[in-house]
Enzyme design. Sequence first.
Site, short mmCIF file in Angstrom:
data_model
loop_
_atom_site.label_atom_id
_atom_site.label_comp_id
_atom_site.label_asym_id
_atom_site.label_seq_id
_atom_site.Cartn_x
_atom_site.Cartn_y
_atom_site.Cartn_z
N CYS A 1 29.83 20.67 21.87
CA CYS A 1 29.64 19.27 21.46
C CYS A 1 30.97 18.55 21.64
O CYS A 1 31.98 18.96 21.03
CB CYS A 1 29.21 19.26 20.00
SG CYS A 1 29.07 17.62 19.26
N CYS B 1 28.88 13.78 26.77
CA CYS B 1 28.12 14.26 25.61
C CYS B 1 27.18 15.32 26.15
O CYS B 1 26.55 15.11 27.19
CB CYS B 1 27.34 13.11 24.97
SG CYS B 1 26.06 13.66 23.81
N1 DGL Z 1 26.05 16.58 21.91
C1 DGL Z 1 27.10 15.94 21.26
C2 DGL Z 1 28.30 15.64 22.12
O1 DGL Z 1 28.55 16.34 23.06
C3 DGL Z 1 26.91 15.01 20.12
C4 DGL Z 1 25.80 14.07 20.12
C5 DGL Z 1 25.62 13.44 18.76
O2 DGL Z 1 25.20 14.15 17.87
O3 DGL Z 1 25.89 12.24 18.63
O4 DGL Z 1 29.03 14.72 21.87
#
Ligand code: DGL
Length: 255
Positions: free
Chosen positions: A73, A183
């Site tokens: 993430c 993301c």
């Molecule tokens: N998948 C996540 C990232 O890479 C976060 C997305 C979220 O929960 O806002 O930033």
Amino acid sequence: MSDGFIGVFDSGAGGISVLKNLVAELPQERFLFFGDSANAPYGDKDPADILLLSRRIVDMLLEQGAKAIVIACNTATSAAAATLRDEYPDIPIVGVEPALKPAVLAFPRGKILVMATAATLTLEKFHRLEEQWARQAEVVPVACVGLVELIEKGDLSSPELYAHLRNLVGPYRGQVDAVVLGCTHYPFVRDVIRDVVGDVPFFDGGAGTARQLRTVLAARGLLANPLDKGSVTFASSKDTADELALYQHFFELGL
Ligand code: DGL
């Protein structure tokens, strides 16, 4: 060599795009993926809250015996990785960051669209990355508020998703040389983003994270035996059969 497992987590299902790279790079490893879908999205939250949520997950994975952690993430990496590495100096913790470096190296003096969460783009880690590369290319960061919520619902191609993306990045159609998916949810809607922005090269941090995990595990003698049979297990804070089926579906999608 080591027979422990690797704990991988994200705010939700997005980190499965990274997990696919990890499994391709290290098929002999055992992976436990935890998606915090009950608390997603992280990208609109306060960094202190993202740290608390991330620490809770890391504690849980370590209690279960994880030998290493992958923060799949960008948002949690930006808000929590440095602190967690200080708190757990004996545990390898690998994060993911927007793949701005490969995009700029591929398009020097180009115009690079960086799609990420509001938190990722606001935090110091991205500012440092931008400072490092913005002299060599024009970097255009866009906070994609509301996008993760649609992907978490499993919506990878609806008219609502198209409309939302046209609103967020439609104005850049034909205006950029490359897109960075900053993301880990966004690779699941790469085709829709391409329809909206145009057919330019896309970059994400998944493959780089997988290579980094291999390097870190090798340096600490923690790689599994190459003859081991690896595995992938899913868990979620939204602990329903439907949610786990959605994770499995995301894992099986070709990216
Ligand atoms: N998948 C996540 C990232 O890479 C976060 C997305 C979220 O929960 O806002 O930033």
